[in-house]
Design a protein around this motif. Structure first.
Motif, PDB file in Angstrom:
ATOM      1  N   PRO A  42     -19.073  51.304  18.239  1.00 15.27           N
ATOM      2  CA  PRO A  42     -19.582  52.387  17.375  1.00 15.27           C
ATOM      3  C   PRO A  42     -20.380  53.393  18.206  1.00 15.27           C
ATOM      4  O   PRO A  42     -20.676  53.148  19.379  1.00 15.27           O
ATOM      5  N   GLN A  43     -20.744  54.499  17.591  1.00 17.20           N
ATOM      6  CA  GLN A  43     -21.623  55.443  18.282  1.00 17.20           C
ATOM      7  C   GLN A  43     -23.039  54.881  18.394  1.00 17.20           C
ATOM      8  O   GLN A  43     -23.690  55.005  19.420  1.00 17.20           O
ATOM      9  N   VAL A  44     -23.490  54.283  17.284  1.00 19.46           N
ATOM     10  CA  VAL A  44     -24.868  53.773  17.219  1.00 19.46           C
ATOM     11  C   VAL A  44     -24.853  52.385  16.585  1.00 19.46           C
ATOM     12  O   VAL A  44     -24.116  52.151  15.620  1.00 19.46           O
ATOM     13  N   VAL A  45     -25.699  51.490  17.107  1.00 22.13           N
ATOM     14  CA  VAL A  45     -25.836  50.163  16.526  1.00 22.13           C
ATOM     15  C   VAL A  45     -27.312  49.851  16.304  1.00 22.13           C
ATOM     16  O   VAL A  45     -28.162  50.184  17.138  1.00 22.13           O
ATOM     17  N   VAL A  46     -27.618  49.262  15.162  1.00 23.27           N
ATOM     18  CA  VAL A  46     -28.979  48.829  14.833  1.00 23.27           C
ATOM     19  C   VAL A  46     -29.153  47.393  15.317  1.00 23.27           C
ATOM     20  O   VAL A  46     -28.387  46.504  14.922  1.00 23.27           O
ATOM     21  N   VAL A  47     -30.151  47.181  16.190  1.00 19.42           N
ATOM     22  CA  VAL A  47     -30.424  45.845  16.730  1.00 19.42           C
ATOM     23  C   VAL A  47     -31.907  45.545  16.515  1.00 19.42           C
ATOM     24  O   VAL A  47     -32.762  46.039  17.250  1.00 19.42           O
ATOM     25  N   ASP A  48     -32.217  44.744  15.529  1.00 16.26           N
ATOM     26  CA  ASP A  48     -33.604  44.407  15.199  1.00 16.26           C
ATOM     27  C   ASP A  48     -34.127  43.308  16.128  1.00 16.26           C
ATOM     28  O   ASP A  48     -33.362  42.678  16.864  1.00 16.26           O
ATOM     29  N   GLU A  49     -35.447  43.069  16.089  1.00 16.28           N
ATOM     30  CA  GLU A  49     -36.078  41.957  16.818  1.00 16.28           C
ATOM     31  C   GLU A  49     -35.751  41.993  18.316  1.00 16.28           C
ATOM     32  O   GLU A  49     -35.167  41.066  18.876  1.00 16.28           O
ATOM     33  N   LEU A  50     -36.174  43.056  18.983  1.00 13.80           N
ATOM     34  CA  LEU A  50     -35.844  43.270  20.398  1.00 13.80           C
ATOM     35  C   LEU A  50     -36.329  42.147  21.307  1.00 13.80           C
ATOM     36  O   LEU A  50     -35.697  41.852  22.322  1.00 13.80           O
ATOM     37  N   ALA A  51     -37.445  41.501  20.970  1.00 14.73           N
ATOM     38  CA  ALA A  51     -38.025  40.478  21.848  1.00 14.73           C
ATOM     39  C   ALA A  51     -37.416  39.091  21.643  1.00 14.73           C
ATOM     40  O   ALA A  51     -37.836  38.129  22.294  1.00 14.73           O
ATOM     41  N   HIS A  52     -36.439  38.976  20.787  1.00 15.90           N
ATOM     42  CA  HIS A  52     -35.838  37.680  20.439  1.00 15.90           C
ATOM     43  C   HIS A  52     -35.202  36.993  21.647  1.00 15.90           C
ATOM     44  O   HIS A  52     -34.602  37.631  22.508  1.00 15.90           O
ATOM     45  N   THR A  53     -35.338  35.665  21.703  1.00 18.73           N
ATOM     46  CA  THR A  53     -34.669  34.847  22.714  1.00 18.73           C
ATOM     47  C   THR A  53     -33.386  34.286  22.110  1.00 18.73           C
ATOM     48  O   THR A  53     -33.416  33.633  21.067  1.00 18.73           O
ATOM     49  N   ASN A  54     -32.257  34.549  22.759  1.00 15.29           N
ATOM     50  CA  ASN A  54     -30.966  34.106  22.230  1.00 15.29           C
ATOM     51  C   ASN A  54     -30.806  32.586  22.327  1.00 15.29           C
ATOM     52  O   ASN A  54     -31.426  31.937  23.170  1.00 15.29           O
ATOM     53  N   ALA A  55     -29.951  32.071  21.489  1.00 13.70           N
ATOM     54  CA  ALA A  55     -29.673  30.636  21.490  1.00 13.70           C
ATOM     55  C   ALA A  55     -28.971  30.237  22.781  1.00 13.70           C
ATOM     56  O   ALA A  55     -28.209  31.031  23.355  1.00 13.70           O
ATOM     57  N   PRO A  56     -29.211  29.036  23.266  1.00 14.88           N
ATOM     58  CA  PRO A  56     -28.504  28.547  24.463  1.00 14.88           C
ATOM     59  C   PRO A  56     -26.998  28.643  24.259  1.00 14.88           C
ATOM     60  O   PRO A  56     -26.480  28.339  23.183  1.00 14.88           O
ATOM     61  N   GLY A  57     -26.314  29.113  25.278  1.00 17.58           N
ATOM     62  CA  GLY A  57     -24.878  29.314  25.174  1.00 17.58           C
ATOM     63  C   GLY A  57     -24.495  30.763  24.954  1.00 17.58           C
ATOM     64  O   GLY A  57     -23.318  31.130  25.040  1.00 17.58           O
ATOM     65  N   SER A  58     -25.494  31.604  24.664  1.00 20.91           N
ATOM     66  CA  SER A  58     -25.236  33.040  24.520  1.00 20.91           C
ATOM     67  C   SER A  58     -24.963  33.651  25.885  1.00 20.91           C
ATOM     68  O   SER A  58     -25.352  33.105  26.929  1.00 20.91           O
ATOM     69  N   LYS A  59     -24.331  34.814  25.900  1.00 17.07           N
ATOM     70  CA  LYS A  59     -24.023  35.473  27.166  1.00 17.07           C
ATOM     71  C   LYS A  59     -25.294  35.829  27.913  1.00 17.07           C
ATOM     72  O   LYS A  59     -25.402  35.639  29.119  1.00 17.07           O
ATOM     73  N   ASN A  60     -26.273  36.386  27.206  1.00 13.28           N
ATOM     74  CA  ASN A  60     -27.562  36.759  27.799  1.00 13.28           C
ATOM     75  C   ASN A  60     -28.675  35.914  27.219  1.00 13.28           C
ATOM     76  O   ASN A  60     -28.623  35.501  26.057  1.00 13.28           O
ATOM     77  N   GLU A  61     -29.693  35.664  28.013  1.00 10.18           N
ATOM     78  CA  GLU A  61     -30.811  34.848  27.565  1.00 10.18           C
ATOM     79  C   GLU A  61     -31.650  35.571  26.508  1.00 10.18           C
ATOM     80  O   GLU A  61     -32.117  34.963  25.554  1.00 10.18           O
ATOM     81  N   LYS A  62     -31.843  36.893  26.675  1.00 15.73           N
ATOM     82  CA  LYS A  62     -32.728  37.656  25.796  1.00 15.73           C
ATOM     83  C   LYS A  62     -31.949  38.772  25.103  1.00 15.73           C
ATOM     84  O   LYS A  62     -30.994  39.337  25.652  1.00 15.73           O
ATOM     85  N   ARG A  63     -32.412  39.118  23.920  1.00 16.83           N
ATOM     86  CA  ARG A  63     -31.733  40.178  23.162  1.00 16.83           C
ATOM     87  C   ARG A  63     -31.873  41.537  23.848  1.00 16.83           C
ATOM     88  O   ARG A  63     -30.958  42.368  23.775  1.00 16.83           O
ATOM     89  N   TYR A  64     -32.991  41.781  24.513  1.00 17.23           N
ATOM     90  CA  TYR A  64     -33.131  43.078  25.187  1.00 17.23           C
ATOM     91  C   TYR A  64     -32.068  43.250  26.262  1.00 17.23           C
ATOM     92  O   TYR A  64     -31.656  44.382  26.567  1.00 17.23           O
ATOM     93  N   GLN A  65     -31.592  42.125  26.837  1.00 18.16           N
ATOM     94  CA  GLN A  65     -30.500  42.205  27.813  1.00 18.16           C
ATOM     95  C   GLN A  65     -29.196  42.595  27.124  1.00 18.16           C
ATOM     96  O   GLN A  65     -28.378  43.333  27.694  1.00 18.16           O
ATOM     97  N   ASP A  66     -28.993  42.110  25.896  1.00 19.69           N
ATOM     98  CA  ASP A  66     -27.835  42.551  25.104  1.00 19.69           C
ATOM     99  C   ASP A  66     -27.897  44.054  24.873  1.00 19.69           C
ATOM    100  O   ASP A  66     -26.891  44.764  24.972  1.00 19.69           O
TER     101      ASP A  66
END
Length: 375
Positions: free
Chosen positions: A100-124
Motif C-alpha cells: 500500500p502507499q501507507v500502513v498504520v502500525v501501532d505499538e512501535l516499541a513492541h517485541t515480536n514473538a519468537p520466530g518472527s522475521k525481526n525481533e522488534k516491531r520498529y525493525q519491521d
C-alpha cells in the motif's frame, strides 16, 4: 507542540521520496489518544483516495478507538506457534506483498514473538520504509532508550520495551497527542484506558499527577529539542542569518585564568534557570599547549564541565572574538557569557574590545559580561 500537518502534506512528501515516510504519533502516557488520532488521519486519507491499510492496531477494547477503524482495510495478523501457544503478530510479508502507499502500525516499541522475521516491531517499520511503504505509528515517550533510567527514577517504573532514539531523528513528522494529567486521570477512572481491575493500581503508581506532569513536560521538551536540531541543520544548510530555535542555548567563553570555573558555574545557573543547553568554549593557541600550568587548568575545567554536564569545546585560533562569533552562529547560541576583560585600555583602543567585537559580529545574541569575582 508541533503544528499538525494535513494528510495531503504527508502524501505529497511520500511522492517525492523513493523510500517510505515515517510519521510518529507521540504521547506522554497510555490513553492520550494516539491510536485514535492516527486512525482518524488514516480515514481522512482513504476518503481522498489514498491506498492506506492497517497493519496492526491495538484498541485495548476502547469503543471510540474501535469505531475509528471504520472501513479501513485490515491486513490479517500472522499466527505463530510458540511452545504450544498461538501468538498473533503483524504480517510483515503480507504487507510487503500488498504494498500500500501507507500502513498504520501501532505499538512501535513492541517485541515480536519468537520466530518472527525481526525481533522488534520498529525493525519491521524500518523494513517497510526501505521498501517504499510509508508508515504511521504510535509510541509513548518512556520507550526511548536514552530516557530509560530517567523514567525509572522519576516514576519508579522500569520500562522493558525500548526503541532507539534514532527513530525520532529519522522520522519525517512527529505529532504530539497531548491531554492534561487531570483529563487523563478522569479517563482512567471512567474505564477508558484500562480494565476496572487495573485502575486502582495505575492510579497509585504510574498515573499520579506528578508523574504525568513530568512525562508531559519531557515529551514536549524532547520534541522541541528535535525541532531545534532540524532548524539548526536547515539554517546552516541554507545560510539563513538570525534564524533560531525555541530553546535557549548558553555559551560560556573561558580562557585559562582564575575565573574560568566561576564563569562556568554562573553559566550553569543561568542555563538551569532557563532549562537551556550549556556550551563552554576555550579558544587556544600553540603557546597554551606548552604551558604546564595552563594544561593543569584545562584539566580542571574539563572535569567541571563533565560534572555539570556542559558541552566543552576547544577551538584553535589567534583571533578569539572571530572564533567565538563563528561558534555561536554555527550552534544557534542565544546568550554568550564572558568575563570582564583584563586588557589594558591602550590595548583595547589598538586591537578593539573582544566584547564589542562579539556584539558587533553577532545578531540576535545577548552578551552577558560577568564582573571580576575578586571585586
Amino acid at each position: 507542540m508541533m503544528a499538525k500537518k494535513s494528510p495531503d502534506y504527508f502524501l505529497r512528501e511520500i511522492e517525492r521520496a523513493n523510500k517510505g515516510r515515517l510519521k510518529i504519533y507521540l504521547g506522554a502516557a497510555p490513553g492520550v489518544g494516539k491510536t485514535y488520532h492516527m486512525l482518524q488521519d488514516a480515514n481522512e486519507m482513504k476518503a481522498r483516495g489514498i491506498d492506506v491499510v492497517i497493519g496492526f492496531v491495538e484498541t485495548y477494547g476502547r469503543k471510540d478507538t474501535e469505531e475509528q477503524i471504520g472501513d479501513l482495510e485490515v491486513i490479517p495478523l500472522k499466527e505463530i506457534n510458540y511452545k504450544g501457544a498461538i501468538l498473533k503478530e503483524m504480517d510483515l510479508e503480507a504487507i510487503l506483498k500488498r504494498k500500500p502507499q501507507v500502513v498504520v502500525v501501532d505499538e512501535l516499541a513492541h517485541t515480536n514473538a519468537p520466530g518472527s522475521k525481526n525481533e522488534k516491531r520498529y525493525q519491521d517499520v524500518l523494513e517497510l520504509i526501505d521498501n517504499g511503504i510509508s508508515v504511521m505509528t504510535a509510541v509513548n515517550i518512556q520507550h526511548f532508550e536514552s530516557l530509560n533510567d530517567y523514567i525509572n527514577r522519576m516514576t519508579n517504573v522500569r520500562v522493558r520495551e525500548t526503541i532507539p532514539d534514532k527513530l525520532l531523528e529519522i522520522c519525517d513528522e512527529v505529532e504530539v497527542v497531548d491531554v492534561s494529567p487531570e483529563t487523563l486521570i478522569e479517563r482512567l477512572k471512567n474505564g477508558k484506558i484500562y480494565s476496572p481491575d487495573k485502575i486502582e493500581t495505575a492510579l497509585n503508581n504510574f498515573f499520579r499527577v506528578g508523574n504525568l506532569s513530568a512525562l508531559r513536560e519531557l515529551t514536549l521538551r524532547e520534541v522541541a529539542n528535535e525541532v531545534d536540531d532540524r532548524l539548526l541543520e536547515y539554517r546552516n544548510r541554507k545560510n539563513v542569518i538570525g534564524l533560531k530555535g525555541a530553546q535557549e542555548k548558553i555559551l560560556v567563553c573561558v580562557n585559562l585564568r582564575f575565573n574560568a570555573e566561576y564563569l562556568i558555574r554562573r553559566g550553569y545557573r543561568l542555563a538551569k534557570m532557563l532549562k537551556a543547553d550549556l556550551f563552554v568554549l576555550h579558544v587556544y593557541n600553540d603557546d597554551d599547549l606548552r604551558d604546564h600550568k595552563k594544561l593543569k587548568k584545562l584539566d580542571e575545567i574539563t572535569m567541571l564541565c563533565n560534572k555539570l554536564e556542559a558541552k566543552f569545546y576547544m577551538v584553535k585560533s589567534n583571533d578569539p572574538a572571530k572564533a567565538i562569533i563563528k561558534f555561536a552562529e554555527e550552534n544557534a547560541i542565544t546568550q554568550i557569557v564572558v568575563g570582564q576583560s583584563v586588557r589594558r585600555r591602550i590595548d583595547e583602543i589598538i586591537r578593539g574590545s573582544i566584547v564589542r567585537r562579539i556584539m558587533k559580529g553577532t545578531k540576535f545574541i545577548d552578551v552577558l559580561v560577568v564582573a571580576d569575582p575578586r571585586g
